[in-house]
Design a protein around this motif. Structure first.
Motif, PDB file in Angstrom:
ATOM      1  N   THR A   1      41.717   1.759  67.955  1.00 44.47           N
ATOM      2  CA  THR A   1      40.342   1.275  67.753  1.00 44.47           C
ATOM      3  C   THR A   1      40.059   0.060  68.644  1.00 44.47           C
TER       4      THR A   1
ATOM      5  N   GLN B   1      31.197   5.843  65.667  1.00 43.41           N
ATOM      6  CA  GLN B   1      31.686   5.385  64.360  1.00 43.41           C
ATOM      7  C   GLN B   1      32.702   6.366  63.718  1.00 43.41           C
TER       8      GLN B   1
ATOM      9  N   SER C   1      41.251   4.299  62.166  1.00 47.35           N
ATOM     10  CA  SER C   1      41.615   3.118  61.373  1.00 47.35           C
ATOM     11  C   SER C   1      42.525   3.525  60.213  1.00 47.35           C
TER      12      SER C   1
ATOM     13  N   HIS D   1      36.615  -1.220  70.757  1.00 46.03           N
ATOM     14  CA  HIS D   1      35.973  -2.525  70.587  1.00 46.03           C
ATOM     15  C   HIS D   1      35.973  -3.322  71.892  1.00 46.03           C
ATOM     16  N   ARG D   2      37.007  -3.115  72.717  1.00 46.41           N
ATOM     17  CA  ARG D   2      37.082  -3.903  73.947  1.00 46.41           C
ATOM     18  C   ARG D   2      36.179  -3.365  75.050  1.00 46.41           C
TER      19      ARG D   2
ATOM     20  N   GLY E   1      44.682  -1.157  65.017  1.00 45.43           N
ATOM     21  CA  GLY E   1      43.823  -1.457  66.170  1.00 45.43           C
ATOM     22  C   GLY E   1      44.387  -0.971  67.481  1.00 45.43           C
TER      23      GLY E   1
ATOM     24  N   VAL F   1      36.031   5.899  65.445  1.00 41.76           N
ATOM     25  CA  VAL F   1      36.622   4.598  65.118  1.00 41.76           C
ATOM     26  C   VAL F   1      37.166   4.618  63.684  1.00 41.76           C
TER      27      VAL F   1
ATOM     28  N   LEU G   1      29.386   1.767  70.069  1.00 43.76           N
ATOM     29  CA  LEU G   1      30.312   1.757  68.928  1.00 43.76           C
ATOM     30  C   LEU G   1      29.708   2.485  67.739  1.00 43.76           C
TER      31      LEU G   1
END
Ligand code: HEM
Length: 407
Positions: free
Chosen positions: A65, A81, A88, A69-70, A62, A84, A77
């Protein structure tokens, strides 16, 4: 009142010389919350090293990523994709034991003995790049040497034909765009994603070829790596390959450029290194400490805990200021002096703990060859860029650096 990093983050004075600010933070507020960056900022050597080592409390999962998200809503998002999903996976985005398994499979390719086999190629690339500028007796260090060199070396490592090196350069620059700020704009992330997808498609095709026709390169090694019944998945290879390109490119560009600048600002040390090339090994470590490019490494806190007595909540985002730690007076005597013979020199420029830089030997080799060749072939180096325009994101280095010399 102690210094608030938020008040200076965007100032030209901070970009030009962040070290006095780091010193003030270390003395008065070594674990400071930044509202602007929405994370903790850790500046002291001891605490930075602890966070880097303690993967049970401070995770790499994270680290990138979490940014998305923040800062982005559900629709954004969804559009991001692929970016992200990519971040990951792969070596730098996972923790032990998954990380240990991947790293073990890469170990052979990055041992000093394997890396030293690249020395001839590195020398050839440096010679070619410098030869092109010797006639003009003028060099724009970033464009003419420090940017192309590492990408040529990584392309060689991957067995990429020289005709495709420019593609790698473009993709690398495109992907890192979003990493320049802890709060990147959505459009910037979209542009980075386009570069990433192009690079992944290229690598996928190259991997398919290496599966049927293995060669003596890192991509073949990853495709065929097996250890105790383990192998790397396609996603892990793609994730790790991109980390190798990004991890090895702009870092080396910025270290080499900033080092040449600092040598020109320190003529006594420049003369010392020219007169005694046997200093090169300790000198490169000192450049890493004194002007290492990686200013801000990231972790995500896995549990409610403390750093330096300050309470940190599970899920908080932490910036580890490697360059600040490398000037911490508690760890280094006379930390603002450029001492080419400094020993010991336990700098954190390559990180520390499980994720310590896999390409450290390669970076050292590139630095030693590039600086050695520059000093041997160019006399009376003179700095022409003044003032310096700094690029300062997670990495810091001059945007351009013009020097003149005599042959
Ligand atoms: C001056 C040059 C370089 C600097 C300052 C540097 C710095 C770093 C740092 C600080 C980390 C740790 C990141 C973390 O803890 O999250 C790292 C990791 C890494 N670096 Fe470098 N790096 C350099 C050159 C290279 C080169 C030349 C390569 C390979 C071509 C490379 C490949 C990697 C990889 C694969 C990782 C991830 C290791 C892992 O997660 O286990 N780096 N680097």
């Amino acid at each position: 009142m102690s210094l608030k990093l938020d008040d200076v983050i965007d100032s030209p004075a901070f970009a030009a010389d962040p070290f006095p600010y780091y010193r003030e933070l270390q003395a008065d507020d070594p674990v400071q919350w930044s509202r602007r960056w929405n994370c903790w900022v850790v500046t002291r050597y001891e605490e930075v090293r602890t966070c880097l080592q303690d993967f049970r409390r401070f995770s790499n999962v994270g680290r990138i990523t979490g940014l998305f998200h923040r800062h982005f809503d559900a629709a954004q998002l969804a559009a991001l994709q692929p970016l992200v999903a990519h971040y990951s996976q792969g070596l730098i985005n996972v923790d032990p034991p998954e990380h240990t398994r991947i790293r073990k499979l890469l170990h052979d390719a990055f041992r000093p003995a394997t890396i030293s086999r690249l020395a001839g190629h590195v020398r050839q690339f440096v010679d070619e790049l410098l030869a092109a500028r010797l006639g003009a007796q003028r060099l724009e260090v970033v464009h003419d040497l420090a940017h192309p060199l590492p990408v040529q070396v990584i392309a060689e490592l991957f067995g990429v034909p020289r005709a495709d090196v420019n593609l790698f350069t473009r993709w690398s620059a495109g992907i890192v765009e979003f990493m320049k700020s802890p709060q990147p704009a959505f459009e910037t992330c979209l542009r980075s994603q386009t570069s990433l997808l192009e690079l992944r498609a290229y690598l996928r095709a190259a991997m398919a070829e290496r599966r049927t026709r293995p060669r003596d390169d890192v991509l073949s090694l990853m495709v065929h790596a097996q250890s105790e019944g383990e192998a790397l998945t396609e996603e892990e290879i793609l994730g790790t390959s991109v980390t190798l390109l990004l991890g090895g490119h702009e870092t080396t560009t910025r270290l080499l450029t900033t080092t040449i600048l600092e040598l020109l600002r320190h003529p006594a040390q420049l003369d010392q290194l020219r007169a005694d090339p046997s200093l090169m090994e300790t000198a490169v470590e000192e450049f890493l400490r004194y002007c290492g490019p990686f200013h801000r490494d990231q972790r995500v806190c896995l549990t409610d805990t403390t750093i330096g007595g300050i309470a940190i909540a599970k899920g908080d985002y932490i910036l580890l200021m490697l360059a600040a730690a490398n000037r911490d007076p508690e760890q280094f005597a006379d930390p603002d002096a450029l001492d080419l013979a400094r020993k010991p020199n336990r700098h954190l420029a390559f990180g520390f703990g499980p994720h310590i830089c896999l390409g450290a030997h390669l970076a050292r080799l590139e630095m030693a060859v590039a600086l050695g060749t520059l000093l041997a072939s160019c006399r009376e180096l003179r700095l022409c860029s003044d003032p310096i325009a700094w690029d300062f994101g997670f990495l810091r280095g001059p945007r351009e650096l013009v020097i003149e010399f005599k042959r």
